[in-house]
Design a protein around this motif. Structure first.
Motif, PDB file in Angstrom:
ATOM      1  N   PRO A  33       0.837  -1.210   0.000  1.00  0.00           N
ATOM      2  CA  PRO A  33       0.000   0.000   0.000  1.00  0.00           C
ATOM      3  C   PRO A  33       0.871   1.258   0.000  1.00  0.00           C
ATOM      4  O   PRO A  33       1.990   1.261   0.528  1.00  0.00           O
ATOM      5  CB  PRO A  33      -0.792  -0.107   1.305  1.00  0.00           C
ATOM      6  N   ALA A  34       0.366   2.306  -0.579  1.00  0.00           N
ATOM      7  CA  ALA A  34       1.119   3.562  -0.711  1.00  0.00           C
ATOM      8  C   ALA A  34       1.552   4.129   0.637  1.00  0.00           C
ATOM      9  O   ALA A  34       2.582   4.792   0.732  1.00  0.00           O
ATOM     10  CB  ALA A  34       0.285   4.587  -1.471  1.00  0.00           C
ATOM     11  N   ASP A  35       0.776   3.868   1.678  1.00  0.00           N
ATOM     12  CA  ASP A  35       1.100   4.445   2.991  1.00  0.00           C
ATOM     13  C   ASP A  35       2.019   3.556   3.840  1.00  0.00           C
ATOM     14  O   ASP A  35       2.262   3.848   5.001  1.00  0.00           O
ATOM     15  CB  ASP A  35      -0.193   4.726   3.761  1.00  0.00           C
ATOM     16  N   SER A  36       2.562   2.512   3.265  1.00  0.00           N
ATOM     17  CA  SER A  36       3.403   1.577   4.013  1.00  0.00           C
ATOM     18  C   SER A  36       4.869   1.699   3.590  1.00  0.00           C
ATOM     19  O   SER A  36       5.440   0.801   2.996  1.00  0.00           O
ATOM     20  CB  SER A  36       2.897   0.149   3.800  1.00  0.00           C
ATOM     21  N   ALA A  37       5.473   2.816   3.924  1.00  0.00           N
ATOM     22  CA  ALA A  37       6.853   3.104   3.517  1.00  0.00           C
ATOM     23  C   ALA A  37       7.849   2.120   4.135  1.00  0.00           C
ATOM     24  O   ALA A  37       8.812   1.709   3.479  1.00  0.00           O
ATOM     25  CB  ALA A  37       7.218   4.533   3.896  1.00  0.00           C
ATOM     26  N   ARG A  40       7.767  -1.167   2.242  1.00  0.00           N
ATOM     27  CA  ARG A  40       8.357  -0.952   0.921  1.00  0.00           C
ATOM     28  C   ARG A  40       9.882  -0.893   1.011  1.00  0.00           C
ATOM     29  O   ARG A  40      10.582  -1.526   0.236  1.00  0.00           O
ATOM     30  CB  ARG A  40       7.806   0.344   0.311  1.00  0.00           C
ATOM     31  N   GLN A 106       9.947   4.592  -7.474  1.00  0.00           N
ATOM     32  CA  GLN A 106       8.477   4.545  -7.412  1.00  0.00           C
ATOM     33  C   GLN A 106       7.834   4.836  -8.764  1.00  0.00           C
ATOM     34  O   GLN A 106       6.760   5.436  -8.845  1.00  0.00           O
ATOM     35  CB  GLN A 106       7.944   5.494  -6.343  1.00  0.00           C
ATOM     36  N   SER A 107       8.488   4.395  -9.842  1.00  0.00           N
ATOM     37  CA  SER A 107       7.932   4.619 -11.181  1.00  0.00           C
ATOM     38  C   SER A 107       7.411   3.339 -11.816  1.00  0.00           C
ATOM     39  O   SER A 107       6.999   3.352 -12.973  1.00  0.00           O
ATOM     40  CB  SER A 107       8.989   5.258 -12.090  1.00  0.00           C
ATOM     41  N   GLN A 109       4.845   0.751 -12.810  1.00  0.00           N
ATOM     42  CA  GLN A 109       3.389   0.775 -12.974  1.00  0.00           C
ATOM     43  C   GLN A 109       2.783  -0.615 -13.185  1.00  0.00           C
ATOM     44  O   GLN A 109       1.581  -0.731 -13.399  1.00  0.00           O
ATOM     45  CB  GLN A 109       3.021   1.676 -14.169  1.00  0.00           C
TER      46      GLN A 109
END
Length: 138
Positions: A33-37, A40, A106-107, A109
């Motif tokens: 998820p985007a909010d899980s830095a 990641r 983060q590119s 897709q």
């Protein structure tokens, strides 16, 4: 020759382990998820370390394979087909590095489903290579 062959097999198996696992990390990265830095970054660290570790192993596997081919005169049509597959695996390895770079910036897709399919490429190559080496169909 048997020592060279034994170490060639060890390095090939090790290289394939990396080629199997690195895209699995990519599947997980694509699902973060985007909010899980933190998650990641942990996966990126694992992927970077694995890629750096497996690179020299690939070089050793190829070098020992070339030694067997040219140093001991192993030949046959099957060997040329195997060489084409190995060149494809080297390209796949480089492609994994490029995908890792996309994740780092983060590119990327591509979806996790795409990476699940991408992960099967080395499996198919391994099956073909083992058949070529063991059966020597031509």
């Amino acid at each position: 020759m048997l020592w060279v062959k034994a170490f060639h097999i060890v390095f090939v198996v090790s290289w394939f382990a990396g080629l199997f696992y690195l895209p699995r990390i990519f599947v997980n990265l694509a699902m973060v998820p985007a909010d899980s830095a933190a998650e990641r970054e942990r996966l990126l660290l694992m992927a970077r370390k694995l890629y750096r570790f497996v690179g020299p192993i690939a070089v050793l596997a190829v070098a020992l394979g070339l030694w067997l081919w040219f140093g001991f005169g192993i030949s046959g049509g099957w060997l040329y087909a195997k060489t084409i597959l190995v060149l494809g695996l080297l390209a796949y390895h480089v492609w994994c590095g490029m995908l890792l770079g996309e994740f780092a910036t983060q590119s990327c897709q591509r979806s996790h489903v795409w990476f699940r399919v991408f992960n099967e490429i080395p499996v198919l190559a391994l099956i073909a290579i083992v058949i070529l080496v063991v059966v020597k169909p031509f």
